[in-house]
Design a protein around this motif. Sequence first.
Motif, PDB file in Angstrom:
ATOM      1  N   ASN A  67       0.831  -1.216   0.000  1.00 35.91           N
ATOM      2  CA  ASN A  67       0.000   0.000   0.000  1.00 35.91           C
ATOM      3  C   ASN A  67       0.862   1.261   0.000  1.00 35.91           C
ATOM      4  N   GLN A 100      -5.005  -0.414  -1.838  1.00 33.37           N
ATOM      5  CA  GLN A 100      -5.316   0.934  -1.374  1.00 33.37           C
ATOM      6  C   GLN A 100      -5.262   1.055   0.143  1.00 33.37           C
ATOM      7  N   CYS A 101      -4.799   2.216   0.606  1.00 35.27           N
ATOM      8  CA  CYS A 101      -4.856   2.548   2.024  1.00 35.27           C
ATOM      9  C   CYS A 101      -5.472   3.941   2.099  1.00 35.27           C
TER      10      CYS A 101
END
Lengths: 262, 366
Positions: A121, A199-200
């Motif tokens: 991420n 995704q973060c």
Amino acid sequence: MSRAEWLREDRLPHIYCSGCGNGTVINCTLAAIDEVGWRRDETVFLSGIGCSSRAPGYINTDSLHTTHGRALAFATGVKLARPDLKVVVFTGDGDLAAIGGNHFIHACRRNVDMTVVCMNNQIYGMTGGQGSPTTPPGAISTTTPYGASEPAFDLADLAIAAGANYVARWTSYHVTELTKAITTGLQTPGLAFIEVRTQCPTNYGRSNRLREVSDMIEYLRSHAMLVQKYERLIAEGKPIPEGTFTIGELVRRNRPAMGVQP
Amino acid sequence: MSRTEFMQGNVACAEGALAAGCRFFGGYPITPSTEIAETMARRLPKVGGVFISMEDELGSIAAVIGAAWTGARAMTATSGPGFSLMMENIGYAAMTETPCVIVNIQRGGPSTGQPTRASQGDMLQCRFGSHGDYSTIALSPSSVQEMFDLTAKAFNLADRFRVPTFLMADEIIGHMRERMTIPDKVEIASRPPLPEARLPFEAGEDGVPGFAPFGSGRAIHVTGLTHDERGYPDTTDPEAHERLVRRLVAKVESARREIADYEVVNPDARVVFVTYGAPSRTVQQVIHDHPDKGIGHLRLRVVWPFPEFALAEFPDARVFLMPELNMGQISREVERHVGQPVVPIPKLGGDLHTPADLLRALEAYL
């Protein structure tokens, strides 16, 4: 086998933030294991430290949640002592490429028979959003407040150079392809490395104008380019858009492996 | 039939491990411990075991812990700087109750110090080196025979208490060669299994949970985080943390009498040497040369958990003299437990105390 059987439901709710991509990666990994038909009592999950590394705690098998960066060294011990066990490692970009960089290259060099799934991420998520070795230049994090100034590590390239038998990269958008890649990784003798750009929204997105989960996934989708197309563009001398990264099966080969059951 | 051999201490250590059923060695070469790795590299494949030279000491102890969870008896060997590097994962082994053996052939420090010279400078590190509260077991051989015997014993203690167990030798004992006996077979205690009705980290009355190796179908989650009896992380409940840490310490500390292993010479003596490891040999020489002087000797084969009751074996002691190859690491521990003066006799630089050194120290008290 039902996939639900592989989840420790008594551990729920999990600790991941809403919109986190790690659940997708766990789901794809379990689907792949379902596909190859591994049994729960012959499969061991390992991890180091960080968001990614909490994943084995939610899976209903023997599992070792170890120290920061060292998961591959622990996994080497498990695999060599009991080659009949199937070994899967969950790791993150900080865990694998910063503190664990040495173990990463040597596990690839030895080509230990295991599958390593890296949830990349591009940030230290669990500890609050600090820059990691894969944070792209210019990205804002709590330790790169003026934009990251260092080049980012290409983890897949590193694994290929160090000797892993199978290397693939996908994103949390490409769930079907990712599941297929992990399935291939599980079936490949030697070290299989699958990097997942994920995704973060909490710690990467909000500092980099990608606050919505959908924005981050769209970013991953639109910047990913199938490796075959990438190579064609290069061969034709055509320009590669900025921020592009390759996806797909990056290497599959049959170097001598360690810990393969005779 | 047992056989007599002329053997180096480090080789005897490796042979003791093999006799005890050690089948996994992960290590990284470092002087003066390397002959242990070299012997294991040669011998383990022939007995169906695995030797691996890892990329560093952090990886070595990590691989050992991983192997231990598959049920194997597993070991690593190192020296000072490598031991320091292992500290985080030693704490992990303590927290996860992983039975394993760590051999430290001590050399002069701090830092890279004296690679080829003896020291006992890591005695407190093996007890307190990792962060947080925990307890460990440390044995200290003072002969080649004990390099064999105590290494084998270390595996039994590690399994019995599910704790990382140290063989804290020094360069002198590691590199000396002397006659020793390899017994026909050594006692091998089995790891108490995890009963069906028990949770993975639910201990019995002795504070030690049963062990279920990976692959046995129990689906055990092992974490270095504070965990409950199921093995699940429980990091914010003060009571869960206190309950776990108190048990980890108590399971070893409350068994001090069971673990203790020491030798008493002249219990009615007024002046008593307390030693472990190589300095014991000089004291033995002094007592041999001066049997008329009534010198007492407490020789510890187990240093941690510290057997303070052993000091009471000398009811007439007026003073305890402590020759150590450090600035007095264990003499402070002795001081905690006795009313009499405790006199450290430190020796640094790698040489053993000479009998003359000890006689000089004795003169003031005889």
